[in-house]
Write a protein that holds these residues in place. Structure first.
Motif, PDB file in Angstrom:
ATOM      1  N   PRO A   1     -33.457  23.045  37.573  1.00  0.00           N
ATOM      2  CA  PRO A   1     -33.379  21.778  38.313  1.00  0.00           C
ATOM      3  C   PRO A   1     -32.237  21.728  39.326  1.00  0.00           C
ATOM      4  O   PRO A   1     -32.391  21.151  40.399  1.00  0.00           O
ATOM      5  N   ASP A   2     -31.118  22.362  39.019  1.00  0.00           N
ATOM      6  CA  ASP A   2     -29.992  22.342  39.960  1.00  0.00           C
ATOM      7  C   ASP A   2     -30.321  23.126  41.228  1.00  0.00           C
ATOM      8  O   ASP A   2     -30.002  22.684  42.338  1.00  0.00           O
ATOM      9  N   ARG A   3     -30.955  24.270  41.083  1.00  0.00           N
ATOM     10  CA  ARG A   3     -31.334  25.065  42.260  1.00  0.00           C
ATOM     11  C   ARG A   3     -32.419  24.368  43.067  1.00  0.00           C
ATOM     12  O   ARG A   3     -32.400  24.383  44.298  1.00  0.00           O
ATOM     13  N   LEU A   4     -33.376  23.737  42.382  1.00  0.00           N
ATOM     14  CA  LEU A   4     -34.435  23.006  43.076  1.00  0.00           C
ATOM     15  C   LEU A   4     -33.858  21.836  43.860  1.00  0.00           C
ATOM     16  O   LEU A   4     -34.206  21.603  45.019  1.00  0.00           O
ATOM     17  N   ARG A   5     -32.945  21.101  43.236  1.00  0.00           N
ATOM     18  CA  ARG A   5     -32.297  19.967  43.910  1.00  0.00           C
ATOM     19  C   ARG A   5     -31.491  20.452  45.113  1.00  0.00           C
ATOM     20  O   ARG A   5     -31.522  19.844  46.193  1.00  0.00           O
ATOM     21  N   ALA A   6     -30.759  21.560  44.951  1.00  0.00           N
ATOM     22  CA  ALA A   6     -29.953  22.110  46.048  1.00  0.00           C
ATOM     23  C   ALA A   6     -30.842  22.572  47.204  1.00  0.00           C
ATOM     24  O   ALA A   6     -30.510  22.372  48.373  1.00  0.00           O
ATOM     25  N   ALA A   7     -31.988  23.183  46.879  1.00  0.00           N
ATOM     26  CA  ALA A   7     -32.909  23.635  47.925  1.00  0.00           C
ATOM     27  C   ALA A   7     -33.484  22.450  48.688  1.00  0.00           C
ATOM     28  O   ALA A   7     -33.578  22.473  49.924  1.00  0.00           O
ATOM     29  N   ALA A   8     -33.870  21.394  47.962  1.00  0.00           N
ATOM     30  CA  ALA A   8     -34.410  20.202  48.623  1.00  0.00           C
ATOM     31  C   ALA A   8     -33.340  19.553  49.497  1.00  0.00           C
ATOM     32  O   ALA A   8     -33.624  19.122  50.620  1.00  0.00           O
ATOM     33  N   GLN A   9     -32.106  19.491  49.017  1.00  0.00           N
ATOM     34  CA  GLN A   9     -31.026  18.897  49.805  1.00  0.00           C
ATOM     35  C   GLN A   9     -30.746  19.719  51.049  1.00  0.00           C
ATOM     36  O   GLN A   9     -30.510  19.169  52.128  1.00  0.00           O
ATOM     37  N   ALA A  10     -30.781  21.050  50.928  1.00  0.00           N
ATOM     38  CA  ALA A  10     -30.556  21.918  52.090  1.00  0.00           C
ATOM     39  C   ALA A  10     -31.643  21.688  53.139  1.00  0.00           C
ATOM     40  O   ALA A  10     -31.362  21.673  54.345  1.00  0.00           O
ATOM     41  N   LEU A  11     -32.871  21.501  52.694  1.00  0.00           N
ATOM     42  CA  LEU A  11     -33.972  21.226  53.618  1.00  0.00           C
ATOM     43  C   LEU A  11     -33.744  19.911  54.361  1.00  0.00           C
ATOM     44  O   LEU A  11     -33.898  19.829  55.578  1.00  0.00           O
ATOM     45  N   LEU A  12     -33.342  18.871  53.637  1.00  0.00           N
ATOM     46  CA  LEU A  12     -33.079  17.576  54.272  1.00  0.00           C
ATOM     47  C   LEU A  12     -31.868  17.647  55.198  1.00  0.00           C
ATOM     48  O   LEU A  12     -31.850  16.999  56.237  1.00  0.00           O
TER      49      LEU A  12
END
Length: 70
Positions: free
Chosen positions: A51-62
């Protein structure tokens, strides 16, 4: 614990398409109808999810694409 206000970003004017979508959404809202332009997506992920990597990836995209935050 205090929270810092979010950084201010430019507010861009609506495009003609966005103006039309807003008009229809507000018009339908007055009639208590559902928004015909509402889009929802559901993703099913297989396997282990970090979940931490998924959240970080989504934040990087935004962070990289401001229009996705609109």
């Amino acid at each position: 614990m205090t929270t810092q206000p979010a950084a201010r970003i430019d507010v861009l004017p609506l495009t003609p398409l966005q103006e039309g979508l807003l008009f229809h959404a507000l018009y339908e809202h007055e009639r208590a109808a559902r928004d015909v332009y509402l889009v929802q997506l559901v993703f099913e992920l297989d396997g282990a999810v970090d979940p931490d990597r998924l959240r970080a990836a989504a934040q990087a995209l935004l962070d990289r694409h401001p229009t996705l935050r609109a």
